[in-house]
Design an enzyme around this catalytic site. Structure first.
Site, PDB file in Angstrom:
ATOM      1  N   PRO A 292      45.747  50.177  45.139  1.00 29.05           N
ATOM      2  CG  PRO A 292      44.280  50.689  43.404  1.00 29.05           C
ATOM      3  CD  PRO A 292      45.336  49.699  43.812  1.00 29.05           C
ATOM      4  NE  ARG A 294      46.180  57.892  50.630  1.00 27.52           N
ATOM      5  CZ  ARG A 294      46.239  58.298  51.893  1.00 27.52           C
ATOM      6  NH1 ARG A 294      45.683  59.428  52.240  1.00 27.52           N
ATOM      7  NH2 ARG A 294      46.868  57.585  52.782  1.00 27.52           N
ATOM      8  CE1 TYR A 335      46.618  61.131  57.837  1.00 30.67           C
ATOM      9  CE2 TYR A 335      47.543  59.330  59.124  1.00 30.67           C
ATOM     10  CZ  TYR A 335      46.637  59.801  58.190  1.00 30.67           C
ATOM     11  OH  TYR A 335      45.752  58.925  57.601  1.00 30.67           O
ATOM     12  CB  CYS A 362      36.067  66.258  75.855  1.00 27.52           C
ATOM     13  SG  CYS A 362      34.314  66.555  76.046  1.00 27.52           S
ATOM     14  CD  GLU A 363      41.395  64.388  73.605  1.00 29.90           C
ATOM     15  OE1 GLU A 363      42.506  64.949  73.538  1.00 29.90           O
ATOM     16  OE2 GLU A 363      41.115  63.501  74.416  1.00 29.90           O
ATOM     17  CE1 TYR A 391      43.727  53.849  54.922  1.00 29.54           C
ATOM     18  CE2 TYR A 391      43.916  55.522  53.211  1.00 29.54           C
ATOM     19  CZ  TYR A 391      44.190  54.251  53.682  1.00 29.54           C
ATOM     20  OH  TYR A 391      44.919  53.395  52.911  1.00 29.54           O
TER      21      TYR A 391
HETATM   22  C1  LIG Z   1      47.683  51.232  53.123  1.00 30.97           C
HETATM   23  C2  LIG Z   1      48.214  50.322  52.110  1.00 30.97           C
HETATM   24  C3  LIG Z   1      47.813  50.448  50.783  1.00 30.97           C
HETATM   25  C4  LIG Z   1      46.935  51.542  50.302  1.00 30.97           C
HETATM   26  O1  LIG Z   1      47.515  52.804  50.394  1.00 30.97           O
HETATM   27  P1  LIG Z   1      46.736  54.053  49.782  1.00 30.97           P
HETATM   28  O2  LIG Z   1      47.563  55.226  50.127  1.00 30.97           O
HETATM   29  O3  LIG Z   1      45.410  54.105  50.460  1.00 30.97           O
HETATM   30  O4  LIG Z   1      46.606  53.825  48.329  1.00 30.97           O
HETATM   31  C5  LIG Z   1      48.269  49.516  49.889  1.00 30.97           C
HETATM   32  N1  LIG Z   1      49.080  48.492  50.269  1.00 30.97           N
HETATM   33  C6  LIG Z   1      49.482  48.356  51.538  1.00 30.97           C
HETATM   34  C7  LIG Z   1      50.371  47.242  51.893  1.00 30.97           C
HETATM   35  C8  LIG Z   1      49.074  49.258  52.506  1.00 30.97           C
HETATM   36  O5  LIG Z   1      49.502  49.131  53.755  1.00 30.97           O
END
Ligand SMILES: *Cc1c(COP(=O)(O)O)cnc(C)c1O
Length: 432
Positions: A292, A294, A335, A362-363, A391
């Site tokens: 995990p 995020r 995104y 400036c975008e 992020y």
């Molecule tokens: C980005 C990533 C995660 C984490 O993803 P989340 O959406 O932030 O939980 C876990 N493993 C790998 C290999 C990733 O690239």
């Protein structure tokens, strides 16, 4: 009702976060300002750790995907909570080491690790590589041999699962820059290759299907496909994996319309299927890992800004400009990421003012969120963007030579700086 239980309002009508008056924090530290609720981070790490031990068995641990928020203090917290970390570059490894994190518990990801990174990681004793390609296996073996070591490796396998999320965050498909696909038969060759190298110890398999996944179903599919693959390899080579890493991606609630995922219950569901599936394929239950990112840090974060201008285009649209922007939060520009926005010093007033929250870069695409309804803001009001713990800081840039905001941690009623605000001198440090 608030979007997360660390958010509330107080008698002054101000928004509170982790028990702190956000308007007071904005005054004390200035804006833009990243806040992080340390207690929430620890709570999430414990939810994963306890649920995984309980439902997957001993030796199963969460691995915090540190790209979501990477700075020294976070690695220290992961260390104290006894969980692993994912790193994706020499920079993240260096940060983890600087924080005193024991990188025996670290997993090194990435689809194109450089030789410099491979040498450094092996030299410092990284726990595991998650090898992404045939070339990388060869490089790891060569380097490990040079250093007189045997390197533990997991293989990144693409299971061929479509998560139906945004294409830019989906990675489990056959058409992906990550990993080696089962569907094409190449994953089997990949395993065989890894087993043939003398200085590589194959520890198991890894897959990551994407991000913002709200159902256990996706992980259940992954278990199903990966254990079938494990049986295939076992039948042909006798190799039995010690570890199965199911990747990250549990969803986070950014706006009210999204579900509030029950992590423990989802893990329980996956655990039940795992037990059954292992019996079916006749393999012992591997140690399960999940990564995990995020879902550990997102709702532990909040960003505060000060309103500069409020531009009202007559009979058309309103723009509220804040003192940060895509330089501290590029996710809408990247995104179309969704966020909840609140006027922090008017948090109890009706949210009737429709506007777009824009930055000072400036975008034209420098937008934090389009078409939100908030209490009508004016100059010097404080805008809070919720759920920014993942992020945001880690994707921040110095575009337009803006200085990156500080990260202030909140824990048990105490506030402290974990990352200082950048200075003007920081901006020119490398300029000759
Ligand atoms: C980005 C990533 C995660 C984490 O993803 P989340 O959406 O932030 O939980 C876990 N493993 C790998 C290999 C990733 O690239």
């Amino acid at each position: 009702m608030q979007i997360c239980n660390n958010i509330d309002t107080n008698e002054k009508g101000n928004l509170t976060f982790a028990g702190f008056d956000t308007v007071e924090l904005a005054k004390k530290y200035g804006t833009p300002l990243y806040l992080m609720d340390e207690d929430k981070i620890r709570e999430k790490m414990r939810i994963y750790k306890n649920a995984m031990t309980k439902h997957f068995g001993k030796g199963s641990v969460p691995i915090y995907a540190s790209k979501a928020a990477s700075f020294k203090r976070i690695y220290k917290i992961a260390e104290e909570e006894g969980i692993g970390v994912d790193v994706v570059s020499i920079g993240e490894i260096y940060t983890a080491l600087s924080a005193g994190y024991d990188i025996k518990n670290a997993f090194f990801h990435g689809n194109n690790k450089t030789l410099e990174e491979i040498e450094f990681a092996i030299e410092k004793g990284i726990g595991y590589f998650v090898a992404d390609s045939f070339e990388e296996l060869e490089k790891i073996n060569t380097e490990a041999k040079k250093q007189g070591k045997t390197q533990k490796v997991l293989l990144r396998i693409t299971p061929g699962i479509d998560t139906h999320t945004n294409k830019k965050i989906a990675t489990g498909n056959v058409d992906s820059k990550f990993g080696v696909a089962i569907a094409t038969g190449q994953a089997y060759d990949f395993a065989q290759k890894a087993l043939s190298y003398e200085n590589i110890e194959l520890s198991g398999y890894h897959c990551h299907v994407g991000s913002q996944v709200f159902d256990a179903e996706t992980f259940i599919d992954a278990v199903d496909i990966m254990m079938d693959f494990a049986r295939d390899v076992e039948e042909k080579t006798g190799y039995v994996p010690e570890i199965l890493n199911l990747g990250g991606g549990f969803g986070v609630r950014y706006v009210y319309s999204q579900p509030d995922l029950d992590i423990e219950n989802s893990i329980k569901e996956v655990g039940e299927v795992l037990t059954q599936k292992c019996k079916e394929v006749g393999l012992p239950k591997p140690r399960i890992m999940m990564e995990p990112g995020r879902s550990i840090v997102a709702d532990a974060g909040m960003t505060l800004y000060t309103v500069g201008t409020v531009k009202q285009i007559k009979n058309f649209k309103n723009y509220v400009a804040i003192d940060g922007g895509m330089s501290d939060n590029p996710r809408f520009a990247l995104y179309d990421a969704e966020y909840t926005v609140i006027t922090a010093n008017k948090a109890t007033l009706p949210k009737h003012y429709r506007c777009s929250i824009v930055g000072k870069c400036c975008e034209s695409g420098d937008i934090i969120q389009e078409d939100v309804h908030i209490a009508k803001p004016e100059m010097n009001d404080i805008i809070a963007v919720l759920t920014t713990g993942a992020y945001n800081y880690s994707m921040a840039s110095n575009y337009n030579r803006l200085r990156k905001p500080p990260v202030v941690m909140l824990s048990g009623g105490k506030d402290y700086v974990a990352v200082k605000r950048e200075t003007l001198d920081d901006l020119i440090r490398n300029d000759l």
